[in-house]
Design an enzyme around this catalytic site. Structure first.
Site, short mmCIF file in Angstrom:
data_model
loop_
_atom_site.label_atom_id
_atom_site.label_comp_id
_atom_site.label_asym_id
_atom_site.label_seq_id
_atom_site.Cartn_x
_atom_site.Cartn_y
_atom_site.Cartn_z
N SER A 23 0.79 -1.23 0.00
CA SER A 23 0.00 0.00 0.00
C SER A 23 0.83 1.28 0.00
CB SER A 23 -0.97 0.03 1.18
OG SER A 23 -0.29 0.27 2.39
N LYS A 67 0.77 4.68 6.68
CA LYS A 67 0.17 5.54 5.64
C LYS A 67 0.79 6.92 5.70
CE LYS A 67 -2.86 2.29 4.76
NZ LYS A 67 -2.56 1.36 3.72
#
Length: 174
Positions: free
Chosen positions: A40, A83
């Site tokens: 990701s 993230k």
């Protein structure tokens, strides 16, 4: 002679105990090592890279846009996510036509792998929360999804600072 041996054993036990306490203190309050699990954050972070996370920086200041951080997944706090901070409290966030706008300004995102698919309605980040996205936008479970949503500050574990493994790929993060 046995008194000398007893003193030496005592010194060793005290030294080992101090080392263990110091190691626990550093791990829980200063820095922690993390393993990147999944794609990701490509191309910034690759699967199976290992990084150093600064766990005390956010005790002194709030996360800032562009920082890469580790937080506990809201739906299962035994799992950690990595993230990038896209928006901070009070910011507006909107995704339309594959482009990300923060405070009605198009973001310059040279770190993303490909253009973002899908839209996200104009929203304001609440106080004490951040909006996060993976750099590999089309393969990232992040704030765009209800199970993550706006991430509360109390779930943030720390700022990713340094990739240290594999050794030939070591780098600092912004």
């Amino acid at each position: 002679m046995s008194n000398s041996l007893g003193e030496e054993v005592k010194d060793w036990v005290v030294s080992i105990l101090v080392a263990v306490v110091l190691a626990f203190f550093i791990r829980y309050f200063i820095v922690e090592l993390y393993l990147v699990d999944g794609p990701s954050m490509r191309p910034t972070l690759l699967n199976q890279e290992r990084l150093v996370v600064n766990k005390f920086i956010y005790r002194f200041r709030a996360p800032e846009r562009g920082e890469v951080l580790v937080f506990r997944y809201p739906q299962d706090q035994s799992r950690d996510f990595i993230k990038r901070v896209i928006a901070v409290p009070g910011d507006t966030i909107e995704i339309k036509d594959g482009r990300v706008f923060v405070n009605q300004q198009l973001m310059n995102e040279p770190y993303i792998l490909s253009q973002t698919r899908g839209d996200y309605p104009l929203s304001t980040v609440p106080e004490g929360h951040i909006f996060v996205m993976g750099d590999n936008r089309n393969n990232s479970e992040d704030s765009r999804f209800a199970d993550v949503g706006f991430v509360p500050y109390d779930l943030i574990k720390g700022k990713a600072m340094l990739v240290f493994w594999p050794w030939n790929e070591k780098k600092t993060l912004p």
